[in-house]
Design a protein around this motif. Structure first.
Motif, short mmCIF file in Angstrom:
data_model
loop_
_atom_site.label_atom_id
_atom_site.label_comp_id
_atom_site.label_asym_id
_atom_site.label_seq_id
_atom_site.Cartn_x
_atom_site.Cartn_y
_atom_site.Cartn_z
N GLU A 210 1.04 -0.81 0.13
CA GLU A 210 -0.40 0.00 0.20
C GLU A 210 0.69 1.04 -0.12
N LEU B 183 1.98 1.77 -3.64
CA LEU B 183 0.84 2.40 -4.52
C LEU B 183 1.52 3.94 -4.19
N PHE C 192 -3.61 -6.13 -9.11
CA PHE C 192 -4.06 -4.55 -9.06
C PHE C 192 -5.62 -4.63 -10.06
N THR D 292 -6.40 -1.51 -5.90
CA THR D 292 -5.86 -0.93 -6.16
C THR D 292 -5.22 0.20 -6.81
#
Length: 298
Positions: free
Chosen positions: A175, A178, A198, A202
């Motif tokens: 996380e 991302l 993904f 996501t």
């Protein structure tokens, strides 16, 4: 009136037809049809007339009219300046062909006076690159990107890796990767656990200017969710060398987007790489025949 230029004549039909859009998606072409010259389509073989009849009212068609493959040099010469390519599964559509097609903006007058916003994209300098799966391929990618001025590499996985120190990569959870990365690269092996990794959730955690790149396997991505994220500008862009299925159906919504680039799984398409793959296969066979452990065993 339909304009067609046939290069050679022959008999017999060829199976396995599929359409590769070179630069402009079909939707863009036909929505502006009344305000621009007819799109140019190159057909690489003699094909059933049904396909040509669909194109005839709208397009200027150039065709290699033979049951034999179009010569390589002829294909590269003819694809330049074309809006779309009607080709076969057996035609080799690689970087050289795509490069020839990509000069279209210069050839058709799209390159006009200098425009500071025309074909504008993000650069790697000063960026944060997140690599999901810093294995052999992930490290190879990081090494190649380093000289372009990447500010920071992040990577996620099961555990920290000593080799990451070579490129100064920082181990973070998925996380965090991302949320902080300008470029998110899928480089991990596809497993049951990361199938569809993904997805909508996501993409919602990625930066709005993020570019998603997948060179892993198509199954790593929920392609419907990716389309939604790109269409809504939730993320900036995507580049896919792998899809699910392969080849990607020509009616895929991803092919209607101008912020998504799809390549036909050509990440290993160099003479050196393909030669090494062939040699490794040979060594595997010989090791098996000798009752030895194969160099690369699944």
């Amino acid at each position: 009136m339909f304009t067609s230029r046939v290069i050679r004549q022959s008999s017999r039909l060829t199976r396995g037809l599929y359409l590769v859009l070179v630069q402009r998606c079909t939707a863009q072409l036909f929505s502006s049809m009344s305000n621009m010259p007819k799109p140019k389509v190159y057909v690489t073989r003699r094909v059933p007339q049904e396909g040509l009849k669909v194109l005839e009212p709208h397009c200027e068609i150039t065709q290699w009219d033979s049951e034999k493959p179009v010569p390589r040099a002829e294909l590269i010469q003819q694809v330049a300046g074309k809006d779309a390519l009607f080709c076969l599964l057996t035609d080799k559509i690689d970087a050289d062909v795509l490069d020839a097609a990509a000069t279209q903006s210069v050839r058709d007058g799209g390159w006009g006076t200098w425009d500071p916003l025309w074909m504008l994209g993000q650069g790697l300098e000063g960026s944060t690159v997140g690599i999901v799966g810093l294995g052999r391929i992930g490290m190879a990618v990081a090494r190649r990107l380093s000289p372009f001025g990447v500010s920071k590499f992040l990577y996620s996985g099961h555990h920290p890796k000593e080799e990451a120190n070579e490129v100064g990569a920082e181990f973070v959870d998925f996380e965090t990767l991302l949320g902080k990365s300008d470029f998110v690269l899928g480089c991990c092996a596809l497993t049951k656990e990361n199938q569809g990794l993904f997805n909508k959730k996501t993409f919602s955690k990625m930066k709005s200017n993020a570019v998603f790149i997948n060179t892993s396997r198509g199954g790593l991505v929920n392609q419907e969710d990716l389309y939604d994220a790109l269409k809504s500008k939730q993320i900036a862009a995507a580049g896919l060398d792998v899809t699910s299925p392969e080849p990607l159906p020509t009616n895929s919504l991803l092919l209607t987007l101008n912020n998504c680039v799809v390549l036909p799984h050509i990440g290993s398409a160099t003479e050196k790489a393909r030669g090494a793959m062939s040699a490794l296969t040979g060594r595997n066979i010989m090791a098996f025949l000798r009752g030895e452990k194969m160099p690369c065993q699944i």
